[in-house]
Design an enzyme around this catalytic site. Structure first.
Site, PDB file in Angstrom:
ATOM      1  N   LYS A 114     -16.617  -2.801  26.158  1.00  0.00           N
ATOM      2  CA  LYS A 114     -15.228  -2.328  26.248  1.00  0.00           C
ATOM      3  C   LYS A 114     -14.701  -1.237  25.080  1.00  0.00           C
ATOM      4  CE  LYS A 114     -13.139  -5.975  28.980  1.00  0.00           C
ATOM      5  NZ  LYS A 114     -12.088  -6.939  28.891  1.00  0.00           N
ATOM      6  N   LYS A 158     -19.540  -2.725  40.597  1.00  0.00           N
ATOM      7  CA  LYS A 158     -18.816  -4.124  40.827  1.00  0.00           C
ATOM      8  C   LYS A 158     -17.337  -3.553  41.638  1.00  0.00           C
ATOM      9  CE  LYS A 158     -17.629  -7.462  37.942  1.00  0.00           C
ATOM     10  NZ  LYS A 158     -17.867  -8.511  37.065  1.00  0.00           N
ATOM     11  N   LYS A 210     -10.822  -4.425  39.628  1.00  0.00           N
ATOM     12  CA  LYS A 210      -9.238  -4.320  39.249  1.00  0.00           C
ATOM     13  C   LYS A 210      -9.056  -2.585  39.036  1.00  0.00           C
ATOM     14  CE  LYS A 210      -8.027  -8.627  37.584  1.00  0.00           C
ATOM     15  NZ  LYS A 210      -8.050  -9.434  36.504  1.00  0.00           N
TER      16      LYS A 210
HETATM   17  P1  AMP Z   1     -11.767  -9.836  36.058  1.00  0.00           P
HETATM   18  O1  AMP Z   1     -11.197  -9.038  37.254  1.00  0.00           O
HETATM   19  O2  AMP Z   1     -12.784  -9.056  35.289  1.00  0.00           O
HETATM   20  O3  AMP Z   1     -10.408 -10.281  35.290  1.00  0.00           O
HETATM   21  O4  AMP Z   1     -12.486 -11.344  36.508  1.00  0.00           O
HETATM   22  C1  AMP Z   1     -11.680 -12.381  36.963  1.00  0.00           C
HETATM   23  C2  AMP Z   1     -12.775 -13.505  37.408  1.00  0.00           C
HETATM   24  O5  AMP Z   1     -13.014 -12.774  38.862  1.00  0.00           O
HETATM   25  C3  AMP Z   1     -13.920 -13.763  36.638  1.00  0.00           C
HETATM   26  O6  AMP Z   1     -14.202 -14.905  37.030  1.00  0.00           O
HETATM   27  C4  AMP Z   1     -15.018 -12.851  37.350  1.00  0.00           C
HETATM   28  O7  AMP Z   1     -16.286 -13.412  37.374  1.00  0.00           O
HETATM   29  C5  AMP Z   1     -14.455 -12.620  38.739  1.00  0.00           C
HETATM   30  N1  AMP Z   1     -14.886 -11.396  39.535  1.00  0.00           N
HETATM   31  C6  AMP Z   1     -14.284 -10.319  38.830  1.00  0.00           C
HETATM   32  N2  AMP Z   1     -14.829  -9.016  39.830  1.00  0.00           N
HETATM   33  C7  AMP Z   1     -15.598  -9.556  40.630  1.00  0.00           C
HETATM   34  C8  AMP Z   1     -16.364  -9.181  41.798  1.00  0.00           C
HETATM   35  N3  AMP Z   1     -16.599  -7.650  41.848  1.00  0.00           N
HETATM   36  N4  AMP Z   1     -17.182  -9.885  42.364  1.00  0.00           N
HETATM   37  C9  AMP Z   1     -17.308 -11.295  42.064  1.00  0.00           C
HETATM   38  N5  AMP Z   1     -16.463 -11.949  41.161  1.00  0.00           N
HETATM   39  C10 AMP Z   1     -15.677 -11.086  40.472  1.00  0.00           C
END
Ligand code: AMP
Ligand code: TRP
Length: 332
Positions: free
Chosen positions: A111, A194, A197
């Site tokens: 990051k 991946k 967001k």
């Molecule tokens: P984040 O969006 O990075 O804040 O992640 C929030 C939660 O969603 C975490 O537990 C991540 O592991 C899960 N997560 C985020 N993006 C993905 C993705 N593309 N596929 C599966 N799990 C995800």
């Protein structure tokens, strides 16, 4: 009963990956664990956020938890900044955490990028706050994605360091719970990236608030290769876009990849995509509708967060004051 703590940062568009990879699994944990699900707004601030959007995203994550089936009576749902003990314990932990441990954290390196000098202190100490989140409730299990495993392991190390220094067994050593079956959902525009967001293309992801038309359109436009669908699971591995779409289908229907591949083997994407869209709409449509309804009247959401924060605070303050005692601070 063992206790679960987990959290999601309110940093914009919740998507299908968040649902299949995290929230959906949490719903099933409520039956067997005492669960605390947080919206970690203090962690969101480790990168610049627009205040209005941060407020909205905090409510959106809360609505997603509830709409997906997390019961706010049974579980504690709250946003981190409403319980000051998180920041307080993070300071105390910061005083017993060697810099060397933080220097190993790969997320900070990712990051912060090339220019480490301009990265914020908060981004660097992010894992210490995360350890405080978990240990403040003496949580034993932490369901997270693979990418957060290193942070949970640091929380274990901090718990052990505290216990050693103060000759106590006060903190349990929390276990990361990585869901083996959890889908890693990839971008609809690039099967090697991946779903995220922060991707600038909204066509890269299915948002949890997308309506049926948007879901269908995004799946129709999703990138594919020109071949028919693979006939074996081994063939799937060499075709990232097919793998992603088939994986999403399998996750949505609770079927194995083998079953789904066998079902669609040799068919064209033009046959498969409408079937996938139908499944996605069936799962997400109700959740999205419920989220939109809640977000139209945030009074209910804010009430859930307030009540959740009161319940969280009661546990947090008791533990924090025991830590004060052990460390030699006078209680307020
Ligand atoms: P984040 O969006 O990075 O804040 O992640 C929030 C939660 O969603 C975490 O537990 C991540 O592991 C899960 N997560 C985020 N993006 C993905 C993705 N593309 N596929 C599966 N799990 C995800
Ligand atoms: N760092 C986690 C993520 O980005 C969010 C988080 C903050 C968290 N505190 C936590 C997860 C405590 C589990 C437990 O996904």
């Amino acid at each position: 009963m063992p206790r679960i703590f987990s959290g999601i940062q309110p940093t914009g568009n919740l998507h299908l990956g968040n649902y299949l990879g995290a929230i959906r699994n949490w719903v099933t944990l409520q039956a067997d664990y005492e669960c605390i699900f947080c919206i970690v707004d203090l962690h969101a601030l480790t990168l610049p956020q627009d205040p209005t959007e941060l407020r909205h995203a905090t409510r959106e994550v809360t609505a997603a938890y509830i709409a997906a089936g997390i019961d706010p009576e049974r579980c504690i749902i709250f946003n981190q900044s409403m319980v000051p003990a998180h920041a307080q314990l993070a300071w105390l932990f910061g005083c017993i955490t060697p810099l060397g441990w933080l220097n190993r954290m790969t997320q900070f390196k990712d990051k912060a990028g090339k220019d480490r000098e301009t990265a914020g202190l908060g981004l660097y100490s992010y894992p210490v706050l995360m350890a405080a989140d978990i240990l403040l409730y003496r949580a034993t299990h932490v369901p997270v994605g693979e990418d957060q495993k290193q942070h949970v392991e640091l929380a274990r190390d901090i718990a052990a360091a505290f216990n050693r220094r103060y000759n106590t067994e006060f903190f349990p050593l929390p276990e990361p719970q990585i869901f083996g079956t959890a889908t890693r959902v990839m971008s609809l525009r690039d099967g090697t990236k991946k779903m995220s967001k922060s991707d600038e293309s909204d066509f890269s992801r299915i948002n949890m608030t997308d309506d049926a038309d948007a879901i269908a359109l995004k799946i129709r436009r999703a990138k594919t290769d020109p071949l028919p669908l693979p006939a074996t699971v081994e063939d799937v591995a060499t075709r990232p876009e097919a793998a992603n779409l088939l994986g999403i289908y399998a996750a949505l229907t609770d079927e194995t990849m083998e079953t789904v591949v066998a079902h669609f083997a040799g068919r064209n994407f033009s046959d498969f995509k409408p079937a996938l869209a139908e499944r996605a709409v069936a799962s997400l449509g109700r959740i999205a509708g419920e989220m939109r309804r809640m977000l139209a009247d945030p009074g209910y959401i804010d009430g859930v967060l307030r009540r959740g924060a009161e319940r969280a605070e009661a546990i947090a303050v008791e533990h924090l004051h025991l830590v004060f005692d052990m460390m030699g601070l006078l209680r307020p």
